[in-house]
Design an enzyme around this catalytic site. Structure first.
Site, mmCIF file in Angstrom:
data_model
loop_
_atom_site.group_PDB
_atom_site.id
_atom_site.type_symbol
_atom_site.label_atom_id
_atom_site.label_comp_id
_atom_site.label_asym_id
_atom_site.label_seq_id
_atom_site.Cartn_x
_atom_site.Cartn_y
_atom_site.Cartn_z
ATOM 1 N N LYS A 281 0.843 -1.187 0.000
ATOM 2 C CA LYS A 281 0.000 0.000 0.000
ATOM 3 C C LYS A 281 0.883 1.243 0.000
ATOM 4 O O LYS A 281 1.778 1.380 0.825
ATOM 5 C CB LYS A 281 -0.897 -0.017 1.238
ATOM 6 C CG LYS A 281 -2.088 0.911 1.168
ATOM 7 C CD LYS A 281 -3.049 0.654 2.324
ATOM 8 C CE LYS A 281 -4.283 1.521 2.184
ATOM 9 N NZ LYS A 281 -5.253 1.298 3.264
ATOM 10 N N GLU A 365 -19.615 -4.355 11.139
ATOM 11 C CA GLU A 365 -20.522 -3.441 11.826
ATOM 12 C C GLU A 365 -21.569 -4.175 12.656
ATOM 13 O O GLU A 365 -21.916 -3.745 13.759
ATOM 14 C CB GLU A 365 -21.206 -2.521 10.805
ATOM 15 C CG GLU A 365 -20.272 -1.563 10.094
ATOM 16 C CD GLU A 365 -19.583 -2.143 8.875
ATOM 17 O OE1 GLU A 365 -18.798 -1.425 8.236
ATOM 18 O OE2 GLU A 365 -19.837 -3.334 8.565
ATOM 19 N N ARG A 393 -25.639 -0.992 7.900
ATOM 20 C CA ARG A 393 -25.426 -2.440 7.888
ATOM 21 C C ARG A 393 -25.826 -3.095 9.206
ATOM 22 O O ARG A 393 -26.010 -4.298 9.271
ATOM 23 C CB ARG A 393 -23.954 -2.741 7.603
ATOM 24 C CG ARG A 393 -23.510 -2.323 6.234
ATOM 25 C CD ARG A 393 -22.075 -2.722 5.977
ATOM 26 N NE ARG A 393 -21.901 -3.054 4.569
ATOM 27 C CZ ARG A 393 -20.844 -3.652 4.074
ATOM 28 N NH1 ARG A 393 -19.859 -4.017 4.872
ATOM 29 N NH2 ARG A 393 -20.755 -3.924 2.793
#
Length: 621
Positions: A281, A365, A393
């Site tokens: 990354k 979540e 969610r």
């Protein structure tokens, strides 16, 4: 500067290049992405890590006929550049420009819209089944899942289903960059860091299977030995094999000379497959490589110096971060929870100061909310920090596991309302509507920074579930009082009273972020202005006062009108038998695109000038 890049306008052009030319193209693309994002802002770190992966996928597969889904979408800038949108990258995430995430109506190469995580496997599997049922060509379906998305429970539900569909050409590419947004957490992410080289192993396995396949007993024994040996050498492979997916890797996802041959081989293999690639990354820009979280979602910056923090008034997120640390120092029962948004939710300092009471549960979540409910059930005081768009969610967990049992969980809902450049997938446009319908729940919307702090304290001190919903970014700049105090539940604050004696008297009932912009309008109209503060319960007494003393009530909120705070006012008027004209202002029945907040609010006719005009037009009627 971009000799090769300027010659590539589609994947067809890409296929004409040699491997060395593709490597040069990757270098040019990195420079181009850095240059672009430094001007527009955007998700830099993830996209820099995926350049070779995007090149290899479009080089090997026949896109857009073959379907490629980029989960979460943070990784997809190279994909956009390679699929005809290079010249539009200067408008990335800008008002009326191209989106920061894959979007179906933007390009035929964007097979599925993504913004929330862990959806790609389910979508690709659905496309694969549709392709089979419609008797289309033997299309390939590629789900590139990374950026922490494999920690989401939905991904495992899809894996469980995919294992039973041996006749669907599904390739799951696990992009393992050792980061989600912040550093990864949980047993699964630790599993993925135990790396090995998989090319020799994959070849040897296939040769061995071919030799023993004619002998059923020996073939079955070989499969079992293979599974156990793989589990010893590369434990994470067993996870996918148990789901019935053929695992390959891990390989270097930033090495085109390794990546392209492996993808070509796997393209011709039947059934659901997994390729585990390891990428870096932020690769190609040292500041992003060394601090990938900082450059995950970057505002415009100077490439030469990188992102430099500037002094600024505290944001609502920072108000929350300071409050939770202060509250935790007073109450040892306080526990902070976030689903993979430690930095974004303002919990960095809390995590450092109170590590035993901080829990980042990864992109989960639903689990975050029920975990909080479990803590509350046994005497702790959980604070669950979650973005508005992601709280969608966990609706069932808020209803079933928290409110139904009247458990004292405080939800700090960040990014309520319009959030700007991330667009429709990230606007917090629906939370007031879906939270307001839940019994027992107290729902608050602060008008300024100090009110945010006091509402957080108020909700925390309650013995029932409570929500404080606040916007992204800075407030109006109100000084924050050092002391904490409880706000009377369900009590609004009248900020201005109209001086008119009769005729054209207006009462503006404003919620949350819309209070401050209404002050000037109230002065211009000589209108009463009420900071409603509570979406649930609404202040019935103040609503009655507004109805009995004004000719028009205006409700305004940064939420969809359907079922929102204004609807709550209308319901209360009806329950009290009161009749007065009402103008509801808020987000209309539509999904809002991306762009800067002022432009979006103007488009929605929620900017001050438009609001003033709409009220005046209503008065004339």
């Amino acid at each position: 500067m971009y000799e090769l890049l300027n010659s590539v306008n589609s994947p067809t052009d890409l296929k004409k290049l040699t491997i060395p030319e593709l490597q040069q193209l990757a270098s040019e693309m990195r420079s181009f992405i850095i240059e672009t994002v430094s001007k527009t802002g955007g998700h830099l770190s993830s996209s820099l890590g995926c350049v070779e992966l995007a090149i290899a996928i479009h080089y090997v597969f026949d896109t857009p006929e073959d379907r490629v889904i980029w989960d979460v979408g943070h990784q997809a800038y190279a994909h956009k550049i390679l699929t005809g949108r290079r010249d539009s990258m200067g408008t990335l995430r800008q008002y009326k420009g191209i989106a920061g995430f894959p979007k179906r109506d933007e390009s035929p190469y964007d097979a599925f819209g993504t913004g929330h995580s862990s959806t790609s496997i389910s979508a690709a599997l659905g496309m694969g089944v549709a392709n089979k049922l419609l008797n289309k060509r033997n299309r390939h379906h590629v789900a590139v899942i990374g950026d922490g998305a494999m920690t989401g429970g939905m991904a495992f539900e899809a894996l469980n289903s995919a294992g039973d569909m041996k006749d669907i050409n599904l390739l799951l590419i696990l992009n393992d960059n050792d980061y989600s947004i912040s550093r990864p957490v949980g047993a699964l992410s630790k599993h993925f860091t135990k790396l090995m080289s998989g090319q020799f192993y994959a070849q040897a396995r296939d040769i061995g299977k071919a030799i023993v396949k004619p002998i059923p007993i020996l073939y079955d024994l070989t499969k079992k030995v293979e599974e156990y040996s793989k589990g010893m050498v590369s434990p994470h492979s067993t996870l996918f094999e148990e789901f019935g997916l053929n695992y390959h890797g891990p390989i270097d996802g930033n090495d085109l000379s390794a990546l392209i041959p492996v993808l070509k081989n796997m393209r011709d293999l039947p059934g659901p497959l997994v390729l585990h690639v390891v990428t870096k990354k932020g690769l190609g820009y040292e500041p992003a490589l060394s601090e990938p979280t900082k450059y995950h979602g970057a505002s415009p910056f100077d490439v030469k110096v990188g992102i430099k923090e500037k002094p600024h008034a505290p944001t609502y997120t920072e108000v929350f971060g300071k409050w939770i640390c202060e509250m935790a120092s007073k109450d040892p029962r306080l526990v902070g929870i976030t689903p993979a948004m430690k930095s974004g939710s303002g919990l960095d300092e809390f995590a450092e100061r109170f590590p035993n009471r901080f829990f980042d549960v990864a992109i989960a979540e639903q689990h975050a909310v029920t975990f909080a409910a479990g803590l509350a059930a046994d005497g702790m005081k959980p604070v669950c920090a979650i973005y508005s768009t992601f709280s969608q969610r966990a609706f069932d967990q808020i209803v079933h596991d928290t409110a139904l049992q009247n458990l004292p969980v405080l939800f700090a809902i960040d990014r309520g309302g319009i959030v700007g450049a991330d667009g429709a997938t990230h606007h917090g446009a629906f939370d007031l509507s879906f939270l307001r319908c839940i019994p027992i729940l107290t729902l608050m919307a602060p008008a300024d920074e100090n009110e945010c702090k006091q509402m957080l304290y108020t909700g925390y001190m309650m013995d029932s579930p409570a929500v404080v919903r606040y916007p992204r970014g800075k407030g109006p700049g109100v000084p924050i009082q050092p002391d904490m105090y409880q706000i009377p539940i369900g009590k609004a604050l009248v900020m201005r009273t109209s001086e008119a004696k009769k005729g054209r008297r207006v009462a503006i009932l404003a919620f949350g972020s819309m209070v401050a912009p209404m002050k000037d309008i109230a002065n211009k109209l000589d209108a009463s202005l009420v900071n409603m503060r509570f979406v649930k319960p609404v202040d019935a007494e103040t609503i009655r006062w507004a109805a009995e003393n004004h000719d028009l009530i205006v409700t305004i909120e940064e939420n969809v009108l359907t079922g929102g705070a204004g609807s709550g006012v209308l319901e209360n008027l009806a329950s009290q038998g009161l009749s007065v004209p009402v103008l509801q202002l808020g987000i209309p029945d539509q999904f809002v695109s991306h762009g800067d907040n002022p432009s979006l609010l103007k488009e929605l006719k929620l900017d001050p000038d438009s609001v003033l005009q709409r009220i005046q037009e209503r008065l004339e009627k």
